[in-house]
Write a protein that holds these residues in place. Structure first.
Motif: not given
Length: 343
Positions: A127-130, A198-204
């Motif tokens: 999975f390519y995430d950001g 709240y900051s984490t991977d965008a998909s999460q």
């Protein structure tokens, strides 16, 4: 002269091309240990919708759960021969390094330090995430640079914590990180109003938003501040195990490109296309090269489906998370998912 040249060419080809029907490669330490146990031990997320979370029946579900099941099916012919061990962000790498688990498919970003100094090998991106930001719609924030002076919830022991500091410094923003050890703590703190974002991977974030009591009151900002390629990791020192995990992921991606699904994989055994015959073990010794049965990829696809099926089942448009394929589409459709050839 011609005869000597032909003999030399034949000798070269004999070295370059392993003969079909060769004996199976001996099991390396991880494969042997896994077979002795009768299951694959995988690191599991405490709760990331779409990636790894326990459903109402107590079954662990998600993209990463199915990645582990695919590996188990490639080895045993049975995707249920798995055991999931929940590991926190801080504990996940030590759990793999120590041998507590065999495979870490748990939302872990492939970075240079983890791949070298931490003694891990990342196999193939699933999975390519950001990294992004989740905020309350009532805050009327449209872009991340409006978070100057904001308190931001983030989980310790993750790339997200470091990315957040780098992003704020690069953009000359003052932020107040509110750091928690576990993702659930971070999410609950945001819900309780202990931080502005709240900051984490965008998909999460999309998954966490879908699980909130009133998802419509929250929005994931469009800004992405990092590259987060998520990939299953294994320990250094066992190339065979690395190959098994990497090529199982490739097999799921290749199956989608070739039109092989969980429903039609049996029918595809009769295909005349050489690439399908090699992938499904009708021809070639590609499983035995890794110490597995020739039907290793067939078994993985039969257990969980191809990559696209897994994505749509857990993350796609018809799920509460509702993600488009984007970068995680096949290369032939403009994405980055590209499997090396089984040949």
């Amino acid at each position: 002269m011609i005869r000597r040249s032909l003999l030399a060419l034949g000798a070269t080809l004999a070295v370059a091309l392993p003969a079909l029907g060769q004996t199976m490669a001996p099991a390396g330490p991880t494969l042997a240990n896994t077979r002795a146990k009768g299951h694959v031990d995988c690191g599991a997320h405490p709760g990331a919708p779409g990636f790894g979370i326990t459903d109402s029946r107590g079954v662990y579900q998600g993209l990463e759960a199915d990645t582990c099941r695919a590996v188990a099916a490639a080895i045993f012919g049975d995707g249920n021969r798995v055991r999931f061990t929940v590991v926190t962000s801080a504990a996940r790498l030590p759990a793999l390094q120590s041998g507590q688990i065999d495979l870490l498919p748990r939302t872990t970003t492939w970075t240079q330090s983890r791949d070298t100094a931490n003694g891990l090998n990342f196999t193939a991106v699933t999975f390519y995430d950001g990294q992004g930001f989740l905020v309350r719609r009532s805050a009327n924030i449209q872009r991340a640079n409006q978070l100057d002076g904001a308190s931001i919830c983030v989980t310790s022991g993750t790339t997200n914590e470091l990315n957040l500091a780098d992003w704020a410094r690069s953009n000359r923003l003052q932020i107040r990180p509110v750091v928690f050890e576990q993702n659930d703590e971070t999410r609950l703190a945001y819900v309780a109003g202990r931080c502005d974002a709240y900051s984490t991977d965008a998909s999460q974030l999309a998954g966490q938003r879908s699980s909130l009591p009133r998802p419509e009151e929250h929005v994931v900002l469009p800004d992405i501040i990092s590259k987060e390629p998520l990939a299953p990791a294994v320990r250094h020192g066992d190339d065979q195990w690395f190959d098994i995990v990497r090529w199982t992921v490739f097999a799921l991606i290749e199956a989608e490109e070739l039109g092989i699904t969980q429903a039609n994989v049996d029918e595809m055994l009769r295909s005349e296309r050489p690439e399908i015959r090699r992938l499904l073990g009708v021809s070639g010794d590609h499983g035995p090269f890794m110490g597995l049965d020739r039907r290793w990829a067939y078994n993985a696809i039969k257990a969980v489906g191809n990559y696209g099926e897994i994505f749509e089942r857990h993350l796609g448009r018809n799920t509460p998370i509702g993600l488009s394929r984007g970068l995680n589409d096949l290369w032939i459709r403009g994405g980055l998912m590209y499997a090396m050839p089984v040949r």
